[in-house]
Design an enzyme around this catalytic site. Sequence first.
Site, PDB file in Angstrom:
ATOM      1  N   ASP A 109      -1.849   6.316  -3.919  1.00  0.00           N
ATOM      2  CA  ASP A 109      -0.693   5.594  -3.399  1.00  0.00           C
ATOM      3  C   ASP A 109      -0.289   4.495  -4.383  1.00  0.00           C
ATOM      4  O   ASP A 109      -0.953   4.297  -5.408  1.00  0.00           O
ATOM      5  CB  ASP A 109      -0.987   5.030  -2.002  1.00  0.00           C
ATOM      6  CG  ASP A 109      -2.175   4.088  -1.975  1.00  0.00           C
ATOM      7  OD1 ASP A 109      -2.960   4.075  -2.939  1.00  0.00           O
ATOM      8  OD2 ASP A 109      -2.319   3.343  -0.981  1.00  0.00           O
ATOM      9  N   ASP A 156      -5.329   2.471  -4.053  1.00  0.00           N
ATOM     10  CA  ASP A 156      -6.590   2.328  -3.334  1.00  0.00           C
ATOM     11  C   ASP A 156      -6.869   3.530  -2.430  1.00  0.00           C
ATOM     12  O   ASP A 156      -7.954   3.658  -1.878  1.00  0.00           O
ATOM     13  CB  ASP A 156      -6.648   1.016  -2.534  1.00  0.00           C
ATOM     14  CG  ASP A 156      -5.599   0.934  -1.437  1.00  0.00           C
ATOM     15  OD1 ASP A 156      -4.715   1.812  -1.368  1.00  0.00           O
ATOM     16  OD2 ASP A 156      -5.654  -0.032  -0.655  1.00  0.00           O
ATOM     17  N   ASP A 208      -0.566   1.316  -4.720  1.00  0.00           N
ATOM     18  CA  ASP A 208      -1.525   0.299  -5.164  1.00  0.00           C
ATOM     19  C   ASP A 208      -2.870   0.905  -5.533  1.00  0.00           C
ATOM     20  O   ASP A 208      -3.835   0.194  -5.795  1.00  0.00           O
ATOM     21  CB  ASP A 208      -1.688  -0.803  -4.114  1.00  0.00           C
ATOM     22  CG  ASP A 208      -2.361  -0.319  -2.844  1.00  0.00           C
ATOM     23  OD1 ASP A 208      -2.139   0.845  -2.467  1.00  0.00           O
ATOM     24  OD2 ASP A 208      -3.085  -1.107  -2.221  1.00  0.00           O
ATOM     25  N   SER A 215       0.816  -1.208   0.000  1.00  0.00           N
ATOM     26  CA  SER A 215       0.000   0.000   0.000  1.00  0.00           C
ATOM     27  C   SER A 215       0.856   1.268   0.000  1.00  0.00           C
ATOM     28  O   SER A 215       1.568   1.525  -0.948  1.00  0.00           O
ATOM     29  CB  SER A 215      -0.950  -0.030   1.194  1.00  0.00           C
ATOM     30  OG  SER A 215      -1.883   1.024   1.134  1.00  0.00           O
TER      31      SER A 215
END
Length: 554
Positions: free
Chosen positions: A293, A297, A295, A140
């Site tokens: 970010d 999400d 990833d 993340s």
Amino acid sequence: MKDYLAKYNQWLANVTDKTLLGELKAMTEHEIEEAFSGELSFGTAGLRGVMSAGTARMNIYTVYRATEGLAQYMNAHNLTSCAITYDSRNNSRLFSEITAATLASHGIKVYITRECMPTPYLSFMVRELGCDTGVNVTASHNPAEYNGYKVYDNLGCQLLDDAANEVTRFIEQVQLFKHPLPQFSDYENKLIQYTSAELENKYIERVLQERLSQDPIDNLKVVYSPLNGAGYRIVPEVLTRVGLRHLDIVQEQATPNGNFPTCPYPNPELPKTLTLAREIATARGADIVIANDPDCDRLGVAVKSGMEFQQLSGNEVGVLLTDYILTRLHEQGKLPAKPVLVKTIVTTIMVDAIAQDYGAEVRDVLTGFKYIGNVIAGLEKLGQVDSYLFGFEESCGYLKGSYVRDKDGVIASLLIAECAAYHKKGGKTLLDRLQQLYSKYGYFFQNTVSYRFEGLEGERVKNQLLRSLRKSPQKKLGASSVTEICDFLTQTEMDLPKADVLRYRSADGSQLIVRPSGTEPLIKCYITVKGNEQDLQSRYTAIKQQTDKLFGNK
């Protein structure tokens, strides 16, 4: 011989990867103790840790061990298929291939993406392909040296506690060096299949269905950064398809790069992470900065304020999107009879005040978007999924729609651009709208303060501090007397799982929530104050000084 030295010697005798073997040989005894005194635990958020050699680190062997346990869990439950994707971090592709090969070696069908993709796409893959599980290799928003591994159920939601605990029991039985690591090439285009471009486009089309206006966003100037992450293609594609004509992408952060050279801590919550994007926005005369970010999400937002750009907190973005969604659906006569909003217990209570005006129910859940996903699943079982409008958490995670069961930085990017364009047509910025909402519902200020506890000694100190706080509760928040203390490990009034969380509320409406992070060596303190604009800062500062004394400089 000390246990950690025995584990170290076992690795030294069996590891064949040259890079990891070199790291092992160069370790001091202190480094050996740190790397081998425990296992990289498979918690409710999966694995996450620094990438290096050791049982307590992220590497090909700990990824294999976790996946071997997952495969045995799947075989025990007759689960036969898994979807896999990964973010832009170093080793993410490698770890995903080991995961795929390990599952395939157990006869499990695997669907994997050809390149890094946003986390919500993994949830979408699981649901659209009818998979039994999903794995996302990602850390993340953690610093560049981290990586991680999250497991999803057949609904596209991260594993809930009972399933995660069962997977953990299987992992604990795995004998790490009993068999050679399986090879991806042995199963590629056989049990391991790549996903199609058609599936990706289907995801984009589904995101676009969540629009609240069909007007092109042609009045807004946006600077966007994927922070060298997985949103680098899909977010610009979505924004372009809704008519956003003035889109500048931060070129230094425009393509995947696991070293994150211009932002080594790629967390869009942090103002310094958006420094480069804000500079470009100032030079280009933009209205808003949007960032995801690695990833994709989470969403970070900064808004033009005079000659500078002011970063919005996760709560402020959530409040603006809640207001925008409720307002637009009400204007269009599309508000459900019993609308439902979902937020985590550490998220701003200002949402409750806004929701009340529209007759919307607000459901509070524990920290972690999987609990929001679980509420959506419950509504779906009752045939009421259309009543779900929006879910968010203060750490910049948002979801409108039920097409996935995880936070989605793609739809969040689209919605905040649409929201900004809507208010610009009315002559207002997002900051102007926030002030209107504060004037109507009262001033709320919330900030999260984190205290870091590194290594084995840090873990010991962190746990001791939390035990001490339970033994000797605080009697005041700042100058105001505490009126309520809730320990989520023992409380029985709310239908929530047990959690290592303490919540204090005081007579003046202030709130303090204390919890250890599930993914980083932190104690997080969520401070909320409500009242007059003039005294908010002093009341917040008093509570922060209190938490500094409790957890700082230890």
